[in-house]
Design a protein around this motif. Structure first.
Motif, short mmCIF file in Angstrom:
data_model
loop_
_atom_site.label_atom_id
_atom_site.label_comp_id
_atom_site.label_asym_id
_atom_site.label_seq_id
_atom_site.Cartn_x
_atom_site.Cartn_y
_atom_site.Cartn_z
N LEU A 91 9.41 13.94 -34.38
CA LEU A 91 10.37 15.19 -33.70
C LEU A 91 11.65 15.11 -34.21
CD1 LEU A 91 9.45 15.06 -29.87
CD2 LEU A 91 8.56 16.67 -31.33
N LEU A 97 8.10 22.06 -32.78
CA LEU A 97 7.11 21.53 -32.13
C LEU A 97 6.47 22.82 -31.25
CD1 LEU A 97 5.69 19.16 -30.58
CD2 LEU A 97 7.68 19.31 -29.01
N GLU A 99 3.07 23.95 -28.80
CA GLU A 99 2.02 23.41 -28.11
C GLU A 99 1.46 24.56 -26.98
OE1 GLU A 99 2.38 23.24 -24.57
OE2 GLU A 99 4.64 23.80 -24.18
N TRP A 113 12.06 20.56 -22.40
CA TRP A 113 12.90 21.28 -23.28
C TRP A 113 14.40 20.52 -23.19
CZ3 TRP A 113 14.24 23.12 -27.47
CH2 TRP A 113 15.56 24.02 -27.61
N LEU A 116 13.70 17.33 -25.37
CA LEU A 116 13.69 17.51 -26.92
C LEU A 116 14.83 17.91 -27.53
CD1 LEU A 116 10.41 19.86 -26.40
CD2 LEU A 116 10.71 17.59 -27.43
N LEU A 123 15.80 21.65 -33.13
CA LEU A 123 14.15 21.60 -33.06
C LEU A 123 13.84 23.18 -32.37
CD1 LEU A 123 11.38 20.26 -33.30
CD2 LEU A 123 11.53 19.73 -30.94
N TYR A 125 11.18 24.91 -30.15
CA TYR A 125 10.08 24.29 -29.36
C TYR A 125 9.22 25.49 -28.84
CZ TYR A 125 7.81 22.75 -25.00
OH TYR A 125 6.99 22.50 -23.91
N SER A 127 5.99 27.30 -26.87
CA SER A 127 4.96 27.28 -26.00
C SER A 127 4.12 28.57 -25.86
CB SER A 127 5.67 26.63 -24.56
OG SER A 127 6.65 25.65 -24.60
N HIS A 199 13.66 27.43 -27.26
CA HIS A 199 12.45 27.54 -26.88
C HIS A 199 12.01 28.71 -26.72
CE1 HIS A 199 9.95 26.78 -22.91
NE2 HIS A 199 9.06 26.35 -24.20
#
Length: 380
Positions: A91, A97, A99, A113, A116, A123, A125, A127, A199
């Motif tokens: 990471l 990332l 998922e 979050w 992370l 990063l 992230y 979702s 995010h």
């Protein structure tokens, strides 16, 4: 046969892929096809569930292979300290990332979050879940058919005298995967300007609602849900599937000039002067009578005759093809939309970008933990 890796616009990006089944892997597959390095982190045991789904070719699951080609595979148990340490190191170096667990799963694993952001402030992230990370249904489980049922798209699909019908592909999974890719690409662009990660929260439900198009138009305009219309267009006519002497064809006239050209091709030059068919609004209101008029002529000759004649008139017309017929079209070959990856034929990448290769031979999907030793050494 040698496999070649396409270096695309995302070359140099590192994607850590926790996604599974279809909607998430479809989104990260686009990143991989466009040059990103995608490391798929799988759970111990059998890995991604789709490794056990058919159909199979030479022992390989097509369900898995179609959306995981070119990705690396490592098995990590995120509940064990040693594997968690490797994952955290990954990471720290990653750009993205991704998922598609049920909301709350990453928090239970200690990778919220907020956590992370502390590990890697840059990063992205991403979702993707059935209903997203907010709202009263955020924790509800979902598969594609559940979302199709709840979004309204199933209720509006089919014929008026028949039952609701599921769209003939996993539409909700796939459009959510496309939106995941769009969200990641947008967040990466935003990071270039703001210097920090974000995010990306994608819901299959939201994604399918955005694809409703005509159904939502009807609701906004009338306050009522639309009726099922079969193959015809709700606001244009003739715009439908029509029978000929031997098999059906689809004909689409989106304006008066195209309708007039069609009538000329069918030797029905007087039809546009009929008050019932003189404008698109009137043709829609009288579409059943119009269809009878057109099919009375279309039924006198086979489909190939009409396809040629109507096409020469400049009117959009097409045969109804099977999947095998569509795959064998010269156009499919010309656009490289049936590639070979790991010895298996599968859909190509529809995103064509000048200056970057679009190879016909691509790396296949990795076996479970195929790259595990190398990846553990790299991120230890």
């Amino acid at each position: 046969m040698n496999e070649s890796i396409s270096k695309g616009p995302f070359d140099g990006l590192l994607i850590i892929d926790l996604t599974h089944v279809l909607n998430g892997p479809f989104g990260t597959q686009i990143l991989c096809d466009l040059g990103a390095r995608v490391i798929k982190v799988e759970q111990p045991g059998h890995g991604d569930d789709t490794r056990t789904y058919g159909p199979y070719v030479d022992g390989q699951s097509l369900y898995y292979s179609f959306v995981n080609r070119g990705k690396e595979s490592v098995v990590l148990n995120l509940k064990e300290d040693k594997d968690r340490a490797i994952f955290i190191n990954m990471l720290q170096k990653a750009d993205v990332l991704a998922e598609n667990f049920r909301p709350g799963t990453m928090e239970k694993l200690g990778f919220s979050w907020e956590a992370l952001q502390k590990i890697n402030p840059r990063l992205i992230y991403a979702s993707s879940s059935g209903f997203g990370h907010t709202g009263p249904m955020r924790n509800a489980p979902a598969y594609d058919t559940i979302i199709q049922a709840m979004s309204g798209i199933m209720m509006e699909t089919g014929f008026a005298d028949g039952p609701p019908v599921r769209v003939g592909t996993s539409l909700s999974d796939l459009c959510a995967g496309v939106y995941m890719f769009c969200g990641i690409a947008s967040a990466l662009y935003g990071r270039e300007k703001k210097g920090r990660g974000a995010h990306v929260d994608i819901a299959m439900f939201d994604s399918t609602l955005s694809f409703l198009e005509h159904g939502l138009m009807a609701y906004i305009a009338t306050g009522k849900s639309p009726e099922r219309l079969g193959n015809r267009h709700p606001y244009m006519a003739p715009f439908d599937v029509f029978n000929t002497q031997d098999k059906p064809v689809t004909i689409c006239c989106g304006n008066d000039s195209l309708f007039q050209a069609l009538c000329k091709a069918l030797d029905l030059e007087a039809l546009p002067a009929d008050p019932r068919f003189a404008s698109n609004v009137m043709r829609v209101q009288n579409q059943a009578q119009l269809k009878m008029k057109l099919e009375s002529v279309l039924n006198t000759q086979p489909a190939d005759y009409w396809l040629s004649r109507i096409h020469q008139a400049g009117v959009p017309v097409a045969p109804l093809l099977s999947v095998s017929e569509a795959m064998e079209l010269p156009q499919t070959q010309a656009r490289n939309m049936l590639v070979e990856a790991g010895g298996i034929r599968m859909p190509g990448n529809p995103i064509k970008i000048s200056g970057y290769p679009d190879p016909h031979i691509r790396p296949g999907a990795a076996a479970l933990d195929q790259d595990g030793v190398k990846i553990r050494q790299e991120f230890n």
